[in-house]
Design an enzyme around this catalytic site. Structure first.
Site, mmCIF file in Angstrom:
data_model
loop_
_atom_site.group_PDB
_atom_site.id
_atom_site.type_symbol
_atom_site.label_atom_id
_atom_site.label_comp_id
_atom_site.label_asym_id
_atom_site.label_seq_id
_atom_site.Cartn_x
_atom_site.Cartn_y
_atom_site.Cartn_z
ATOM 1 N N CYS A 487 0.875 -1.189 0.000
ATOM 2 C CA CYS A 487 0.000 0.000 0.000
ATOM 3 C C CYS A 487 0.903 1.227 0.000
ATOM 4 O O CYS A 487 1.879 1.277 -0.757
ATOM 5 C CB CYS A 487 -0.959 -0.033 1.193
ATOM 6 S SG CYS A 487 -0.159 -0.052 2.810
ATOM 7 N N ARG A 492 -2.320 -0.393 5.543
ATOM 8 C CA ARG A 492 -3.544 -0.851 4.870
ATOM 9 C C ARG A 492 -3.351 -2.191 4.172
ATOM 10 O O ARG A 492 -4.269 -3.021 4.106
ATOM 11 C CB ARG A 492 -4.003 0.219 3.872
ATOM 12 C CG ARG A 492 -4.534 1.486 4.516
ATOM 13 C CD ARG A 492 -4.860 2.545 3.482
ATOM 14 N NE ARG A 492 -3.674 3.185 2.943
ATOM 15 C CZ ARG A 492 -3.681 4.102 1.960
ATOM 16 N NH1 ARG A 492 -4.828 4.444 1.400
ATOM 17 N NH2 ARG A 492 -2.558 4.637 1.543
#
Length: 527
Positions: A487, A492
């Site tokens: 990410c 994330r």
């Protein structure tokens, strides 16, 4: 024969068991250390040592050309014992080595003599004649995949054979391999099954009479137990010593990828937790960036896992794994061990990142995430508390699996590789380059597909497995792919990584992510 000067006894097990009592005259042996080649950077684990190294080890332990060597196991150390037997036969000592069936337990059960004395070392003189025909390599196995006289046997547990788990670069097995899990050749009493039963096990797995059995496992340890059993039951046998660690790393070699299996145990409901809360071994962890959230009310008995303790900033990335010592210290403080059954809850990112960290340390198989977190717990009428429980620290020892984390060099080497699928867990605007952080070039790693982590969640819970699988399929992820997730910073991506594993892949995480990749002019970016 205890008083026969030619007898050399090796006790294979744990040092405390040996120290507490062993067969008189026995020496303690750790064959995974003493009978193995020195590890090399990027090399294979547990390879056979050079003859000159093994020669010096054996002579230092009193082994001579006239010696009769007996190996016996304690503490369930069956596979290290069979590995030692294989190594000694490979060295040319066939006919002079045997295993005491039943090991130390059988000796004690008959009320035989025990000693705590460590025998004085004596010098031996042995001539080794290595038998290279006992060991095969990847090229030999590939050449004989369709040979009707050869049976390749995968001796790993069924979960690894079926692809539900892996410890290696790729999920699956050598094409056409039969499965004989190594534990199946032993009785519950710790003895080898009789030769007729062993032949039945091999034949039930598809091994025909007269075929040469070639065994493999993860690194060449468990495979020696089935190799021993095949020999015991009358089959000619060889060992693929590199095993799946070698085969899976050779990306030009085929791997049979079984159908993906959802790992249901990774994601549990509030009702599931309610039924088990308070049981011995259950540990609940509240994963969060903010201690105040925990203090205002948490699952009764839950322990606070501070996000800042299992992530760290390491220029240019802001969400790297901390040093191993720091992570081990946190695990000890949280009271975790390999006997713990760990339940994690919290917002998706802290919870998934903590699961990833536990998996990295060797605890992934002991952990689950509560789907829906604290909100789901409250909705189910679960008990809430503001009290922090007293925690007894443990003497946790990690089993780090560095395979899970990849660097930019590995990602760069896989660009355009049809067996690898890169997944970008950021928003579509970040993926396309419409939005980007200062100093980071806009766009994504070439060839990456976009699986925005927020699309995996609906109404505070992860979506059903069928819907999640559709999202991955739409991104072009196939069952045989090795999945690498990234990410912006690695935070994330932990969520998309978690769901990829839940759906049956064995994904890896590029933790440096775009904070590292997008700042290097030497690394390509596409929009």
């Amino acid at each position: 024969n205890l008083n026969d000067s030619r007898l050399v006894l090796f006790h294979i097990g744990t040092q405390p068991t040996y120290d507490a009592g062993h067969i008189p005259g026995a020496q303690f042996l750790n064959p995974l250390r003493d009978f193995a080649a020195a590890p090399a950077a990027g090399g294979l684990s547990l390879e056979l040592p050079p003859p000159e190294v093994l020669d010096s080890v054996l002579e230092a332990r009193g082994v001579s050309d006239h010696s009769r060597i007996i190996l016996y196991y304690s503490d369930g150390h069956f596979t290290p014992t069979s590995r030692a037997f294989f190594t000694l036969e490979y060295a040319g000592l066939a006919g002079r080595v045997a295993v005491l069936d039943g090991g130390w337990d059988a000796w004690k059960a008959e009320g035989r003599a025990a000693s705590t004395e460590v025998p004085a070392p004596r010098k031996g003189s042995v001539t080794l004649r290595p038998r290279g025909e006992m060991v095969v390599d990847a090229g030999w196995v590939k050449q004989h995949l369709d040979d009707p006289k050869v049976a390749v046997v995968d001796t790993r547990d069924t979960a690894f054979y079926n692809g539900a788990e892996t410890r290696q670069t790729r999920v699956g097995r050598i094409p056409g391999a039969a499965n004989v899990p190594f534990r199946t050749v032993m009785t519950e009493a710790g003895r080898f099954k009789d030769p007729a039963a062993l032949r039945g096990i091999l034949q039930s797995a598809g091994v025909k009479p007269g075929e040469t059995v070639v065994t493999y496992c993860h690194i060449g340890q468990q495979a020696t137990l089935v190799w021993f059993a095949a020999r015991l039951s009358g089959y000619p046998a060889k060992l693929y010593d590199g095993s799946f660690q070698d085969w899976s790393a050779r990306r030009e070699l085929p791997v049979e990828a079984p159908a993906l299996v959802v790992r249901d145990s990774m994601l549990v409901s509030a009702e599931w937790v309610k039924e088990r809360l308070g049981q011995v071994g259950i540990v609940v962890l509240h994963a969060d960036r903010n201690r105040a959230t925990y203090d205002s009310g948490h699952i009764a008995g839950a322990r606070f896992a501070d996000y800042s303790r299992y992530t760290t900033a390491r220029e240019p990335a802001t969400n790297e794994l901390p040093a191993l010592e720091q992570l081990v210290g946190l695990m000890k403080e949280l009271g975790l061990s390999y006997q713990s059954r760990i339940i994690i809850y919290g917002d998706p990112i802290p919870a998934a990142r903590l699961y990833f960290t536990l998996d990295y340390l060797g605890l992934g198989g002991r952990a689950s995430v509560l789907n829906g977190g604290l909100a789901a717990w409250r909705a189910a009428g679960g008990r809430i508390s503001t009290e922090a429980p007293a925690v007894t620290a443990t003497d946790f020892s990690p089993r780090p699996w560095t395979f899970l984390v990849v660097d930019s060099a590995l990602v760069l080497s896989r660009l355009g590789d049809a067996t690898t699928k890169l997944l970008d867990a950021r928003s579509p605007d970040e993926y396309t380059g419409k939005k980007h952080a200062e100093g980071v070039r806009p766009g994504h790693i070439p060839g990456a597909a976009n699986v925005d982590w927020t699309t995996l969640v609906r109404d505070g819970q992860f979506r059903p497995a069928s819907e999640l699988r559709t999202l991955f399929q739409q991104a072009g992820v196939r069952p045989e792919h090795e999945v690498v997730v990234y990410c912006q910073s690695g935070a994330r991506a932990s969520v998309t990584w978690f769901i990829a594993k839940y759906l049956g892949w064995r994904p890896r995480l590029y933790d440096g992510a775009m904070e590292e990749w997008g700042r290097s002019a030497a690394l390509p970016v596409e929009r």
